[in-house]
Design an enzyme around this catalytic site. Structure first.
Site, PDB file in Angstrom:
ATOM      1  N   PRO A  39       3.006  -1.297 -47.309  1.00 51.34           N
ATOM      2  CA  PRO A  39       2.190  -2.032 -47.352  1.00 51.34           C
ATOM      3  C   PRO A  39       1.471  -1.594 -49.139  1.00 51.34           C
ATOM      4  CG  PRO A  39       2.817  -1.741 -44.999  1.00 51.34           C
ATOM      5  CD  PRO A  39       3.008  -0.686 -46.140  1.00 51.34           C
ATOM      6  N   GLU A  40       1.099  -2.582 -49.097  1.00 50.34           N
ATOM      7  CA  GLU A  40       0.340  -2.767 -50.385  1.00 50.34           C
ATOM      8  C   GLU A  40      -1.502  -3.328 -50.316  1.00 50.34           C
ATOM      9  OE1 GLU A  40       2.103  -3.051 -54.620  1.00 50.34           O
ATOM     10  OE2 GLU A  40       3.532  -2.575 -53.918  1.00 50.34           O
TER      11      GLU A  40
END
Length: 281
Positions: free
Chosen positions: A2-3
């Site tokens: 996840p960013e």
């Protein structure tokens, strides 16, 4: 992994559903999930029981819950970590690692679920700005009030390395990973292997604007989900993958010029680009 947009979606869910609740019990079901809390599972639980959650915060790809006693619980989702809200009576998930029982009627749980156990939780203190000490080396992300555009542009243009490598360095700018680096570079028409110190001020400015645009749009779409491992606190997937212009689009036409998008190896992962729009020449 996840960013920024995906982690921000989770943070917003925690702010809505967890802040204001008091932790009534903690169960650590897998020691690897708290491996950075060296005092162990019993100490982890004792430190948290009775604490009220006062805020949910994020910097880049990491998030933390601030507690009434002054400490924080830092969470890194890793490749497959999920923070899920569940009714207390709901069956345990297959990969449930840590369960936080919260006060209230009806009783609810905050559950840390992590299939691959690359993520984790730990307790930390904060600096004078309220940032966990463990994140003191992490640069502000482009949506923080403390982010200085001019400083970022100067730092980026001083780096004698590929521009994508500089963007992925969380000490330069936080929250940017492989997906949004490729998307921003495509939007700004910059080749990922161009040396960052050769960027003009205008190019660096356009790249920063592109980062904010693609990550902002991804946030509004609930993030990017390629499988069931990234979900929000209610177990729902994001759908920004439908709007990607470069990442994962090998051999598909560039939305700008029609040339086939290519995939090239970079830093033990892949980079996607348009060879015409993002030419090195």
């Amino acid at each position: 992994m996840p960013e920024l947009p995906e982690v921000e979606v989770v943070r917003r869910g925690l702010a809505e559903h967890v802040v204001g609740h008091t932790i009534s019990a903690v169960s650590v079901l897998h020691p690897r999930a708290i491996r950075r809390h060296l005092a162990g599972a019993e100490n982890f639980a004792l430190a948290l029981v009775g604490q009220r959650v006062t805020s949910a915060n994020r910097r880049g790809k990491s998030l933390w819950l601030s507690l009434s006693g002054g400490l924080v619980v830092v969470a890194h989702l890793g490749m497959s970590g999920q923070m899920l809200m569940q009714p207390a009576e709901a069956p345990a998930e297959k990969h449930l690692r840590v369960r936080f029982a919260l006060d209230g009627e009806p009783a609810i749980d905050l559950r840390f679920v992590d299939q691959r156990t690359f993520g984790g939780l730990f307790i930390d203190e904060t600096d004078q700005n309220g940032v966990p000490l463990a994140l003191s080396h992490v640069a502000p992300d482009p949506f923080e009030g403390s982010f200085a555009d001019d400083k970022f542009i100067d730092v980026l243009r001083s780096r004698k390395t590929e521009v994508k490598r500089a963007l992925l360095d969380q000490a330069t700018i936080s929250g940017v990973g492989n997906i949004y680096a490729d998307e921003a570079l495509w939007l700004a028409q910059v080749h990922y292997r161009q040396s960052a110190n050769t960027l003009t001020v205008d190019q660096a400015t356009q790249l920063l604007q592109a980062l904010r645009k693609v990550m902002g749009e991804a946030l509004e779409a609930g993030g990017t989900s390629f499988d069931a491992l990234y979900v929000n606190v209610n177990g729902q997937s994001g759908y920004f993958d439908r709007s990607l212009n470069a990442y994962g689009r090998e051999n598909k036409p560039c939305a700008r010029c029609g040339t086939a998008i290519v995939r090239e190896p970079f830093m033990n992962r892949s980079s996607f680009l348009c060879p015409v729009c993002q030419s090195m020449s």
